[in-house]
Design a protein around this motif. Structure first.
Motif, PDB file in Angstrom:
ATOM      1  N   MET A 221       0.825  -1.204   0.000  1.00  0.00           N
ATOM      2  CA  MET A 221       0.000   0.000   0.000  1.00  0.00           C
ATOM      3  C   MET A 221       0.863   1.259   0.000  1.00  0.00           C
ATOM      4  O   MET A 221       0.500   2.262  -0.612  1.00  0.00           O
ATOM      5  CB  MET A 221      -0.945  -0.011   1.207  1.00  0.00           C
ATOM      6  CG  MET A 221      -1.943  -1.181   1.235  1.00  0.00           C
ATOM      7  SD  MET A 221      -2.862  -1.426  -0.315  1.00  0.00           S
ATOM      8  CE  MET A 221      -3.810   0.095  -0.401  1.00  0.00           C
ATOM      9  N   ASP A 222       2.011   1.208   0.675  1.00  0.00           N
ATOM     10  CA  ASP A 222       2.945   2.345   0.636  1.00  0.00           C
ATOM     11  C   ASP A 222       3.471   2.558  -0.781  1.00  0.00           C
ATOM     12  O   ASP A 222       3.591   3.696  -1.254  1.00  0.00           O
ATOM     13  CB  ASP A 222       4.118   2.104   1.585  1.00  0.00           C
ATOM     14  CG  ASP A 222       3.728   2.255   3.050  1.00  0.00           C
ATOM     15  OD1 ASP A 222       2.637   2.800   3.318  1.00  0.00           O
ATOM     16  OD2 ASP A 222       4.510   1.815   3.914  1.00  0.00           O
ATOM     17  N   VAL A 223       3.796   1.454  -1.474  1.00  0.00           N
ATOM     18  CA  VAL A 223       4.294   1.555  -2.851  1.00  0.00           C
ATOM     19  C   VAL A 223       3.227   2.165  -3.755  1.00  0.00           C
ATOM     20  O   VAL A 223       3.506   3.072  -4.555  1.00  0.00           O
ATOM     21  CB  VAL A 223       4.729   0.169  -3.376  1.00  0.00           C
ATOM     22  CG1 VAL A 223       4.930   0.201  -4.892  1.00  0.00           C
ATOM     23  CG2 VAL A 223       6.006  -0.276  -2.689  1.00  0.00           C
ATOM     24  N   LEU A 224       2.001   1.690  -3.625  1.00  0.00           N
ATOM     25  CA  LEU A 224       0.922   2.210  -4.470  1.00  0.00           C
ATOM     26  C   LEU A 224       0.650   3.682  -4.186  1.00  0.00           C
ATOM     27  O   LEU A 224       0.400   4.470  -5.108  1.00  0.00           O
ATOM     28  CB  LEU A 224      -0.343   1.382  -4.259  1.00  0.00           C
ATOM     29  CG  LEU A 224      -0.260  -0.085  -4.704  1.00  0.00           C
ATOM     30  CD1 LEU A 224      -1.560  -0.819  -4.396  1.00  0.00           C
ATOM     31  CD2 LEU A 224       0.073  -0.195  -6.185  1.00  0.00           C
ATOM     32  N   GLU A 225       0.712   4.064  -2.930  1.00  0.00           N
ATOM     33  CA  GLU A 225       0.517   5.474  -2.586  1.00  0.00           C
ATOM     34  C   GLU A 225       1.615   6.337  -3.193  1.00  0.00           C
ATOM     35  O   GLU A 225       1.364   7.446  -3.677  1.00  0.00           O
ATOM     36  CB  GLU A 225       0.486   5.651  -1.071  1.00  0.00           C
ATOM     37  CG  GLU A 225       0.222   7.091  -0.640  1.00  0.00           C
ATOM     38  CD  GLU A 225       0.189   7.255   0.868  1.00  0.00           C
ATOM     39  OE1 GLU A 225      -0.054   8.386   1.331  1.00  0.00           O
ATOM     40  OE2 GLU A 225       0.406   6.255   1.590  1.00  0.00           O
ATOM     41  N   SER A 226       2.853   5.826  -3.178  1.00  0.00           N
ATOM     42  CA  SER A 226       3.968   6.609  -3.720  1.00  0.00           C
ATOM     43  C   SER A 226       3.889   6.741  -5.242  1.00  0.00           C
ATOM     44  O   SER A 226       4.319   7.748  -5.801  1.00  0.00           O
ATOM     45  CB  SER A 226       5.309   5.974  -3.320  1.00  0.00           C
ATOM     46  OG  SER A 226       5.474   4.701  -3.919  1.00  0.00           O
ATOM     47  N   ILE A 227       3.320   5.734  -5.910  1.00  0.00           N
ATOM     48  CA  ILE A 227       3.170   5.804  -7.366  1.00  0.00           C
ATOM     49  C   ILE A 227       1.969   6.652  -7.739  1.00  0.00           C
ATOM     50  O   ILE A 227       2.012   7.454  -8.677  1.00  0.00           O
ATOM     51  CB  ILE A 227       3.036   4.388  -7.964  1.00  0.00           C
ATOM     52  CG1 ILE A 227       4.320   3.579  -7.725  1.00  0.00           C
ATOM     53  CG2 ILE A 227       2.756   4.454  -9.473  1.00  0.00           C
ATOM     54  CD1 ILE A 227       4.228   2.126  -8.160  1.00  0.00           C
ATOM     55  N   GLY A 228       0.865   6.453  -7.046  1.00  0.00           N
ATOM     56  CA  GLY A 228      -0.335   7.258  -7.255  1.00  0.00           C
ATOM     57  C   GLY A 228      -1.069   7.019  -8.562  1.00  0.00           C
ATOM     58  O   GLY A 228      -1.467   7.984  -9.225  1.00  0.00           O
ATOM     59  N   PRO A 229      -1.303   5.762  -8.956  1.00  0.00           N
ATOM     60  CA  PRO A 229      -2.023   5.515 -10.213  1.00  0.00           C
ATOM     61  C   PRO A 229      -3.522   5.765 -10.059  1.00  0.00           C
ATOM     62  O   PRO A 229      -4.059   5.770  -8.949  1.00  0.00           O
ATOM     63  CB  PRO A 229      -1.754   4.025 -10.473  1.00  0.00           C
ATOM     64  CG  PRO A 229      -1.647   3.448  -9.097  1.00  0.00           C
ATOM     65  CD  PRO A 229      -0.971   4.512  -8.260  1.00  0.00           C
ATOM     66  N   ALA A 230      -4.190   5.951 -11.194  1.00  0.00           N
ATOM     67  CA  ALA A 230      -5.645   6.062 -11.165  1.00  0.00           C
ATOM     68  C   ALA A 230      -6.289   4.702 -10.950  1.00  0.00           C
ATOM     69  O   ALA A 230      -7.360   4.605 -10.361  1.00  0.00           O
ATOM     70  CB  ALA A 230      -6.153   6.674 -12.472  1.00  0.00           C
ATOM     71  N   MET A 231      -5.616   3.655 -11.430  1.00  0.00           N
ATOM     72  CA  MET A 231      -6.202   2.319 -11.371  1.00  0.00           C
ATOM     73  C   MET A 231      -5.141   1.306 -10.975  1.00  0.00           C
ATOM     74  O   MET A 231      -4.021   1.324 -11.508  1.00  0.00           O
ATOM     75  CB  MET A 231      -6.805   1.949 -12.730  1.00  0.00           C
ATOM     76  CG  MET A 231      -7.515   0.610 -12.775  1.00  0.00           C
ATOM     77  SD  MET A 231      -8.161   0.225 -14.444  1.00  0.00           S
ATOM     78  CE  MET A 231      -9.457   1.463 -14.564  1.00  0.00           C
ATOM     79  N   VAL A 232      -5.475   0.441 -10.036  1.00  0.00           N
ATOM     80  CA  VAL A 232      -4.627  -0.688  -9.645  1.00  0.00           C
ATOM     81  C   VAL A 232      -5.365  -1.961 -10.032  1.00  0.00           C
ATOM     82  O   VAL A 232      -6.532  -2.145  -9.654  1.00  0.00           O
ATOM     83  CB  VAL A 232      -4.338  -0.692  -8.135  1.00  0.00           C
ATOM     84  CG1 VAL A 232      -3.522  -1.935  -7.752  1.00  0.00           C
ATOM     85  CG2 VAL A 232      -3.596   0.574  -7.726  1.00  0.00           C
ATOM     86  N   ILE A 233      -4.703  -2.819 -10.786  1.00  0.00           N
ATOM     87  CA  ILE A 233      -5.274  -4.111 -11.148  1.00  0.00           C
ATOM     88  C   ILE A 233      -4.463  -5.185 -10.434  1.00  0.00           C
ATOM     89  O   ILE A 233      -3.283  -5.385 -10.735  1.00  0.00           O
ATOM     90  CB  ILE A 233      -5.259  -4.327 -12.673  1.00  0.00           C
ATOM     91  CG1 ILE A 233      -6.051  -3.219 -13.376  1.00  0.00           C
ATOM     92  CG2 ILE A 233      -5.831  -5.704 -13.022  1.00  0.00           C
ATOM     93  CD1 ILE A 233      -6.099  -3.342 -14.881  1.00  0.00           C
ATOM     94  N   PRO A 234      -5.055  -5.869  -9.455  1.00  0.00           N
ATOM     95  CA  PRO A 234      -4.294  -6.863  -8.685  1.00  0.00           C
ATOM     96  C   PRO A 234      -4.023  -8.132  -9.489  1.00  0.00           C
ATOM     97  O   PRO A 234      -4.766  -8.492 -10.395  1.00  0.00           O
ATOM     98  CB  PRO A 234      -5.206  -7.154  -7.491  1.00  0.00           C
ATOM     99  CG  PRO A 234      -6.571  -6.815  -7.962  1.00  0.00           C
ATOM    100  CD  PRO A 234      -6.419  -5.700  -8.945  1.00  0.00           C
TER     101      PRO A 234
END
Length: 286
Positions: A221-234
């Motif tokens: 979640m820290d990585v995703l917050e730092s990247i800041g994409p509009a969409m995350v596909i797991p």
């Protein structure tokens, strides 16, 4: 009744003028129709122009996708198939267990274990891109294939013995039309400032959410917050409860949770969600 010769010349000149105006109008319409779609610029300065056509060469566009669209299919595990408007097909984490139905134009691979690379790749694949160097050291890619630019950012990885393998994984970035898509691969650590700078602006991220063999959810979640994409596909949610745990954490972090009806998605910049979204696709897009 006959016309004088000067009147006839005037009529002809007027007709030619109309033809010239119509020709110019048609030329303008054709010019607009054949304007090349803009490449995505993920980095602050990204050299990603369309390849200039060779003399006599013509562009052939896939009628199923508009110029600004990308088709995403979730094949399974960490393998997605991306299709560009020109029909270039890319398979991520291409392996011998889970593959698209048709051989891709480009296949990317990672060195974590055998479900992320192939020992027997289809010989018809035009571009086979390793995310690690089998001989050790760096493995850098930055290439343009028709209407997609592909580049990688290497990260470290853990071996089965728990020891660090330097540069054993790659984040592959795909710049297609006006979108920037990143496949995090088998990421094992948080990203550095240098990693994030090299990534640039990312619109869609494919992220492993197993919560076991890659990143724990806190770190992810820290990585995703730092990247800041509009969409995350797991992806990579083969462990029991992994997907449910991720969607729970994503909802707590303010993500909209969307469950796809099938394993295929056509996306464009105009269709990107305005609120950060976790888009859940089930495998089976072959």
């Amino acid at each position: 009744m006959t016309r004088d010769v000067p009147d006839l010349f005037k009529t002809l000149a007027h007709g030619l003028g109309q033809i010239r105006s119509v020709s110019m109008l048609i030329g303008c319409i054709m010019a607009v129709a054949f304007v090349q779609p803009a490449m995505a610029i993920c980095q602050l300065v990204a050299d990603a122009p369309y390849r200039q056509l060779l003399p006599g060469e013509a562009r052939v566009w896939n009628a199923s996708l508009q110029a600004g669209e990308v088709q995403i299919r979730y094949i399974g595990h960490s393998t997605f198939e991306l299709e560009t408007p020109k029909g270039v097909r890319i398979a991520t984490d291409y392996n011998d267990s889970v593959r698209p139905f048709l051989p891709p134009t480009v296949a990317t691979m990672n060195g974590a274990h055998s479900t992320h690379y192939s020992l027997n790749p289809d010989p018809s694949i035009e571009h086979l891109l390793y995310g690690w160097n089998p001989d050790g050291g760096a493995m850098d890619h930055d290439m343009t294939v028709e209407d997609v630019r592909i580049r990688n950012i290497q990260t470290n990885i853990r071996g089965w013995d728990g020891e660090t393998r330097r540069l054993g994984n790659s984040i592959f970035v795909f710049e297609i039309a006006d979108l920037c898509i990143a496949h995090l691969g088998h990421l094992h650590h948080r990203l550095t400032k240098e990693d994030l700078t090299r990534l640039g602006q990312i619109d869609i991220v494919f992220a492993a959410v197993d919560n076991t063999s890659t990143l724990r959810l806190d770190s992810l979640m820290d990585v995703l917050e730092s990247i800041g994409p509009a969409m995350v596909i797991p992806m990579h949610f083969h462990f029991a409860g992994a997907l449910q745990a991720f969607t729970g954490r994503a909802a707590e972090a303010g993500y909209e949770i969307v469950r796809a009806e099938n394993a295929k998605l056509i996306v464009s910049r105009a269709s990107l969600p305005t609120k950060p979204t976790a888009y859940i696709m089930m495998p089976g897009g072959a």
